[in-house]
Scaffold this motif. Structure first.
Motif, mmCIF file in Angstrom:
data_model
loop_
_atom_site.group_PDB
_atom_site.id
_atom_site.type_symbol
_atom_site.label_atom_id
_atom_site.label_comp_id
_atom_site.label_asym_id
_atom_site.label_seq_id
_atom_site.Cartn_x
_atom_site.Cartn_y
_atom_site.Cartn_z
ATOM 1 N N GLN A 127 36.251 48.214 40.393
ATOM 2 C CA GLN A 127 37.257 49.463 39.841
ATOM 3 C C GLN A 127 38.695 48.589 40.063
ATOM 4 O O GLN A 127 39.506 48.514 39.232
ATOM 5 C CB GLN A 127 37.319 50.755 40.805
ATOM 6 C CG GLN A 127 36.291 51.589 40.242
ATOM 7 C CD GLN A 127 36.364 52.261 39.049
ATOM 8 O OE1 GLN A 127 37.328 52.470 38.542
ATOM 9 N NE2 GLN A 127 35.245 52.215 38.341
ATOM 10 N N GLU A 129 38.948 45.398 40.031
ATOM 11 C CA GLU A 129 39.136 44.495 39.073
ATOM 12 C C GLU A 129 39.291 45.010 37.481
ATOM 13 O O GLU A 129 40.049 44.190 36.989
ATOM 14 C CB GLU A 129 37.587 43.770 39.084
ATOM 15 C CG GLU A 129 37.419 42.910 40.176
ATOM 16 C CD GLU A 129 36.292 41.880 39.993
ATOM 17 O OE1 GLU A 129 35.419 41.958 39.121
ATOM 18 O OE2 GLU A 129 36.360 40.867 40.882
ATOM 19 N N ALA A 130 38.724 45.904 37.273
ATOM 20 C CA ALA A 130 38.976 46.629 35.908
ATOM 21 C C ALA A 130 40.538 47.088 35.945
ATOM 22 O O ALA A 130 41.276 46.309 34.833
ATOM 23 C CB ALA A 130 38.255 47.869 35.719
ATOM 24 N N ALA A 131 41.074 47.523 36.962
ATOM 25 C CA ALA A 131 42.674 47.777 36.936
ATOM 26 C C ALA A 131 43.319 46.529 36.636
ATOM 27 O O ALA A 131 44.176 46.395 36.242
ATOM 28 C CB ALA A 131 42.980 48.683 38.230
ATOM 29 N N GLU A 132 43.238 45.544 37.610
ATOM 30 C CA GLU A 132 43.880 44.457 37.859
ATOM 31 C C GLU A 132 43.818 43.705 36.300
ATOM 32 O O GLU A 132 44.740 42.769 35.961
ATOM 33 C CB GLU A 132 43.614 43.492 38.929
ATOM 34 C CG GLU A 132 44.188 44.227 40.104
ATOM 35 C CD GLU A 132 43.904 43.362 41.405
ATOM 36 O OE1 GLU A 132 43.385 42.661 41.697
ATOM 37 O OE2 GLU A 132 44.651 43.812 42.467
ATOM 38 N N SER A 133 42.464 43.516 35.767
ATOM 39 C CA SER A 133 42.366 42.833 34.497
ATOM 40 C C SER A 133 43.035 43.498 33.317
ATOM 41 O O SER A 133 43.472 42.714 32.392
ATOM 42 C CB SER A 133 40.735 42.736 34.033
ATOM 43 O OG SER A 133 40.476 44.042 33.501
ATOM 44 N N GLN A 134 43.519 44.500 33.607
ATOM 45 C CA GLN A 134 44.344 45.176 32.595
ATOM 46 C C GLN A 134 45.952 45.156 32.745
ATOM 47 O O GLN A 134 46.757 45.575 32.044
ATOM 48 C CB GLN A 134 44.123 46.624 32.574
ATOM 49 C CG GLN A 134 42.901 47.245 31.942
ATOM 50 C CD GLN A 134 42.751 48.492 31.320
ATOM 51 O OE1 GLN A 134 42.757 49.383 32.074
ATOM 52 N NE2 GLN A 134 42.844 48.897 30.083
ATOM 53 N N GLY A 135 46.078 44.303 33.979
ATOM 54 C CA GLY A 135 47.673 43.913 34.041
ATOM 55 C C GLY A 135 48.271 44.961 35.165
ATOM 56 O O GLY A 135 49.448 44.886 35.309
ATOM 57 N N PHE A 136 47.525 46.085 35.931
ATOM 58 C CA PHE A 136 48.269 46.830 36.742
ATOM 59 C C PHE A 136 48.206 46.289 38.010
ATOM 60 O O PHE A 136 47.758 45.066 38.385
ATOM 61 C CB PHE A 136 46.978 48.055 37.165
ATOM 62 C CG PHE A 136 47.083 49.118 36.369
ATOM 63 C CD1 PHE A 136 48.199 49.834 35.905
ATOM 64 C CD2 PHE A 136 45.692 49.475 35.635
ATOM 65 C CE1 PHE A 136 48.230 50.913 34.789
ATOM 66 C CE2 PHE A 136 45.711 50.536 34.710
ATOM 67 C CZ PHE A 136 46.663 51.262 34.377
#
Lengths: 227, 257
Positions: A127, A129-136
């Motif tokens: 979760q 990783e998903a968020a940080e991969s989107q630039g959050f």
């Protein structure tokens, strides 16, 4: 009929019932404020415990660990005595209600922090990783992705803490907290009527704690089903 | 967001450049000197035995892994030099599709697509919403917009995840073994969607996959990575049918029966 549960004793207690209801109100008021502050402490400390990216965060986590170790491993009554008796000598004057709220909040907050921290850790790494991969950013990831999922995980354990907090508020009787247990203790002492007093006092605690416990059990069942 | 500081001018022609990239986990050397240039809009497939460094290489492109030595340059930006804020901005343009989907379980399919672009302002609200609807349609899930991930099959979840990455309007898309966690009967539907997505000319794509037929079909370049080094690098027909190294031949022998 004589004995502790005589009709005369019941009648006398019911005449004094409004006094107990006022104490009950004070118990609920202190508990509610204590709970709100405990939750704030728990969320803050729980986040601090789980974010150790840099030196400052690690230092904060260590401070929170220290706070939790102290408040989890000393009796609540000692903590309350310290707030009530020692703080005024250091120039900090708090009303009995404030001492009650503060004592319960710090004590329960120490447990709430553990619950929040483990709920944050229970959210899969994917979760983040998903968020940080989107630039959050880290804060956005925590706020938008991790915490909303942690709330569900933490809810059953946190609800149990609410019950503990309400029961623990009875400790405030030792500093004349004006809450239910204090009323019961002082009224029964001066009227020498113990039977009805403590049965009814117990029932008043039960009336608020039992429904909350049942909610907690439902939440636990639901979270087990969803795993 | 000011990004010009970490721009390296001569590298802009390529979307991604790896310059002597070394990376170790403890004593385990996972990448041993990777030198690569990935052209804009190209579709590159990375294959190789597990533990060979494929996923690690992919994860250096959005700095989920940081090289111990050497650098990765994305769209002219040296990732080693990027600050936290710059990195977040760069990552908005680098989508990633994960093996385990990693959809946000507390959001509907549509919200999974819109949350990041709305929060991070990748376009106006109307633009983002219409882009999201369009991408959900593109992955064949327009009718599941209001479903939560738990109500979707694995294949459907991965299709939503692909649509989520697309809705950020990325320059780069990274696929990290996107079909490896799927039940066999769901692999095909995801591969078909990925094939369609691969038609989008403006997005540079890197795939780590074990689906060789898919790799041969959609890519214009195949890299064979083994023991942290690139052993083969060429167009798919060459790498698959006239491999230069015996390792590639052995690898193909193992997986193609």
């Amino acid at each position: 009929m004589n004995g502790p549960f005589s009709i005369r004793n019941w009648r006398t207690w019911f005449k004094a019932a409004p006094l107990f209801l006022r104490g009950y109100g004070q118990t609920l008021l202190i508990s509610l404020w204590g709970l709100l502050i405990a939750l704030l402490i728990g969320v803050f400390a729980g986040i601090a415990l789980t974010s150790r990216a840099n030196g400052r965060q690690r230092a904060l986590a260590a401070i929170m660990r220290g706070y939790m170790s102290f408040f989890q491993n000393t009796p609540l009554m000692i903590q309350v005595f310290i707030f009530y008796n020692v703080l005024p000598k250091m120039g900090v004057r708090l009303s009995v209600t404030m001492v009650g709220v503060l004592g319960l909040a710090l004590y329960t907050g120490a447990y709430a922090a553990d619950i929040v921290a483990s709920a944050i850790r229970a959210v899969p790494l994917g979760q983040t990783e998903a968020a940080e991969s989107q630039g959050f950013s880290r804060a956005q990831t925590l706020w938008l992705v991790i915490l909303p999922q942690s709330v569900k995980i933490a809810l059953p354990a946190m609800t149990n803490q609410v019950v503990n907090l309400i029961k623990n508020s009875s400790v405030l009787a030792v500093i004349a907290g004006g809450e239910l247990m204090y009323v019961a203790d002082s009224w029964s002492g001066s009227n020498l009527i113990y039977g009805p007093t403590f049965v009814m006092t117990g029932l008043l605690y039960l009336a608020i704690c039992l429904p909350i416990s049942m909610i907690a059990r439902q939440l636990e069942k639901r979270s087990v089903r969803n795993v | 967001m000011q990004l010009t500081k970490c721009i390296i001018p001569h590298t802009i022609a390529n979307m991604i450049s790896f310059e002597d990239v070394h990376l170790s986990f403890g004593k385990n050397e996972v990448l041993r000197g990777i030198n690569l240039k990935i052209e804009r809009g190209s579709k590159t497939v990375i294959i190789g035995p597990s533990g060979g460094g494929k996923s690690t290489l992919l994860r250096t492109v959005n700095r989920f892994e940081k090289p111990n030595k050497g650098r990765v340059i994305v769209n002219g930006h040296d990732l080693n030099a990027a600050t936290g804020k710059q990195l977040n901005t760069l990552r908005q343009g680098i989508g990633m599709v994960f093996q385990s989907f990693n959809l946000y379980p507390h959001k509907t399919a549509l919200e999974n697509l819109t949350m990041a672009p709305l929060t991070l302002k990748r376009g106006s609200k109307d633009e983002v919403m219409s882009r999201a609807r369009e991408n959900l349609r593109a992955v064949g899930l327009a009718d599941r917009a209001d479903s939560y991930p738990s109500q979707l099959s694995g294949g459907q979840q991965q299709r939503v995840a692909i649509a989520r990455a697309l809705t950020m309007n990325p320059d780069i898309l990274l696929f990290d073994e996107p079909t490896s966690a799927l039940d066999p009967e769901m692999i095909q539907e995801v591969l078909e969607i990925m094939e369609e997505v691969a038609q989008r000319q403006n997005i540079t794509m890197l795939f780590v996959t074990h689906e060789m037929r898919f790799a041969e079909h959609i890519s214009d370049r195949v890299l064979f990575l083994d023991e942290g080094q690139i052993m083969e690098d060429g167009p798919p027909h060459q790498v698959f049918h006239q491999p230069k190294t015996t390792r590639m031949t052995a690898f193909l022998g193992k997986i193609l029966h």
